[in-house]
Design a protein around this motif. Sequence first.
Motif, mmCIF file in Angstrom:
data_model
loop_
_atom_site.group_PDB
_atom_site.id
_atom_site.type_symbol
_atom_site.label_atom_id
_atom_site.label_comp_id
_atom_site.label_asym_id
_atom_site.label_seq_id
_atom_site.Cartn_x
_atom_site.Cartn_y
_atom_site.Cartn_z
ATOM 1 N N PHE A 135 0.850 -1.187 0.000
ATOM 2 C CA PHE A 135 0.000 0.000 0.000
ATOM 3 C C PHE A 135 0.888 1.241 0.000
ATOM 4 C CE2 PHE A 135 -2.272 -3.365 2.352
ATOM 5 C CZ PHE A 135 -3.293 -3.586 1.434
ATOM 6 N N THR A 136 0.599 2.172 -0.909
ATOM 7 C CA THR A 136 1.471 3.333 -1.089
ATOM 8 C C THR A 136 0.683 4.637 -1.092
ATOM 9 O OG1 THR A 136 1.336 3.059 -3.488
ATOM 10 C CG2 THR A 136 3.211 2.032 -2.372
ATOM 11 N N ASP A 137 1.406 5.737 -0.883
ATOM 12 C CA ASP A 137 0.791 7.063 -0.909
ATOM 13 C C ASP A 137 0.916 7.672 -2.308
ATOM 14 O OD1 ASP A 137 3.419 7.937 -1.156
ATOM 15 O OD2 ASP A 137 3.567 8.647 0.914
ATOM 16 N N ASP A 138 0.581 8.949 -2.426
ATOM 17 C CA ASP A 138 0.604 9.615 -3.746
ATOM 18 C C ASP A 138 1.990 9.638 -4.373
ATOM 19 O OD1 ASP A 138 -2.088 10.278 -4.081
ATOM 20 O OD2 ASP A 138 -1.904 12.013 -2.760
ATOM 21 N N ALA A 144 -3.058 5.809 -1.505
ATOM 22 C CA ALA A 144 -3.396 6.192 -2.879
ATOM 23 C C ALA A 144 -3.564 4.977 -3.776
ATOM 24 C CB ALA A 144 -2.315 7.112 -3.451
ATOM 25 N N SER A 145 -2.826 3.904 -3.469
ATOM 26 C CA SER A 145 -2.937 2.725 -4.325
ATOM 27 C C SER A 145 -2.686 1.459 -3.530
ATOM 28 C CB SER A 145 -1.957 2.802 -5.508
ATOM 29 O OG SER A 145 -0.623 2.740 -5.042
ATOM 30 N N LEU A 171 -10.254 4.411 7.369
ATOM 31 C CA LEU A 171 -10.770 3.114 6.936
ATOM 32 C C LEU A 171 -11.657 3.257 5.700
ATOM 33 C CD1 LEU A 171 -11.685 1.486 10.382
ATOM 34 C CD2 LEU A 171 -9.778 0.872 8.877
ATOM 35 N N ALA A 172 -12.416 4.340 5.638
ATOM 36 C CA ALA A 172 -13.263 4.571 4.463
ATOM 37 C C ALA A 172 -12.406 4.754 3.210
ATOM 38 C CB ALA A 172 -14.143 5.799 4.691
ATOM 39 N N ARG A 173 -11.313 5.489 3.349
ATOM 40 C CA ARG A 173 -10.414 5.688 2.202
ATOM 41 C C ARG A 173 -9.770 4.362 1.802
ATOM 42 N NH1 ARG A 173 -7.963 9.875 -0.442
ATOM 43 N NH2 ARG A 173 -5.871 9.481 -1.287
ATOM 44 N N PHE A 174 -9.349 3.588 2.795
ATOM 45 C CA PHE A 174 -8.738 2.286 2.515
ATOM 46 C C PHE A 174 -9.715 1.382 1.774
ATOM 47 C CE2 PHE A 174 -8.039 -2.133 4.249
ATOM 48 C CZ PHE A 174 -6.945 -2.426 3.451
ATOM 49 N N LEU A 187 -9.067 -0.223 -1.858
ATOM 50 C CA LEU A 187 -8.998 -1.679 -1.992
ATOM 51 C C LEU A 187 -10.149 -2.200 -2.842
ATOM 52 C CD1 LEU A 187 -7.275 -4.077 -1.003
ATOM 53 C CD2 LEU A 187 -8.939 -4.401 0.830
ATOM 54 N N GLY A 188 -11.338 -1.622 -2.648
ATOM 55 C CA GLY A 188 -12.486 -2.051 -3.447
ATOM 56 C C GLY A 188 -12.277 -1.785 -4.923
ATOM 57 N N ALA A 189 -11.674 -0.655 -5.246
ATOM 58 C CA ALA A 189 -11.409 -0.329 -6.654
ATOM 59 C C ALA A 189 -10.414 -1.302 -7.258
ATOM 60 C CB ALA A 189 -10.895 1.105 -6.769
#
Length: 392
Positions: free
Chosen positions: A155-158, A174-175, A232-235, A239-241
């Motif tokens: 898991f990485t940032d921008d 971010a991804s 958690l919402a951002r995660f 992850l869902g995407a």
Amino acid sequence: MKIVLAPDKFKGSLTAAEVAEALAAGIREVLPEAELVQVPVADGGEGTVSAALGAGFSPRRAAVAGPTGQRLTAEFAVSADADGNRTAVIEMAAASGLDVLPGGTLDARGATSLGTGQLIRAALDAGCREIVLGVGGSACTDGGAGMLAGLGARFTDDAGRDLPLGGAALARIASADLSGLDTRLDHASGSFQLTLAADVDNPLLGVRGAAAVFGPQKGASPSDVTELDAALARFAAVLGAEMGPWAAAAKDLPGAGAAGGVGYAALALGARRRRGIDVVVEFTRLREKLAGAELVVTGEGSLDAQSLSGKAPVGVAAEAAALGIPAVAVCGRSQLDPASRAAAGFRSVHALTDLEPDVDTCIREAASLLRQVGRDLAATIVDSNSRKESVR
């Protein structure tokens, strides 16, 4: 006379096996010829691995990251069937639990489930293709990101930098790169099964979510709860995407909020959620061992309202009731009224505080007090049998 002793642990005092043995010692003093079958149980949290070991599983150990990244050795249990298929029972608490926090210092924002993922990988390395994951007692609120990282996710940032461990860092995700995820986790092939042993039915997010409901138990302040829920919402969105519609929907499934959101990650991987006691009943073969019993003795440290929501003693009582076997409960203390006790399936409840009002003494001297409870139970049986004989 056959008596089945199937207690859970008395947390902070005795393991389930020690509770069963103390009761057995007392019963034997009065009923030396009784057949006593000891089946220590658990509800999916701490003690689940011990219950598996008591049922004949073999112990395994692995060096993993603890909840704040420190190295520790965690135990899990492995069993093989006649065809050589291996099953592992894992306690999240052993790697990522409150009880293994360094110095007991809570870290709601930074604690990680990394070690849990590493334990799952160790079970895969041991040849296990069915894994039972008990998730009680967790220290983290990271949505299972650490667990997935332990299984090869990144898991990485921008800026493409790896995120630090812990739930708070997920605010910058971010991804999600899942290309390194362990290929042995493939459910579609039918060669792997992950069972999430979780009693809670909370979703991942919102007022009933992982951060709001369980975060304060892990040291989260009101502002921490708000921050963690947003993270958690951002995660979940990222992850869902990456994983697709199933993972996107998993955040709303019952149990997604279990163990700081580890339930969400497990469900996104295709796990099947089951009540912890139901899983334990199966691998201990409790139903089989109840056959022919005249009494079942179960219990846990505290019988209270939470006990009625899928905890081990109530599950054991339900199994006994299905076979028409009376069940009694032993506990350190009871906060259930008579109606609740009866509804839970207990013919009677025997609390250590009935013998010794001081709770600290009950904790310290639980074994000797349980032995006295065993003697009292056996004496009651003798008295009941004598009265039946006199009526004939």
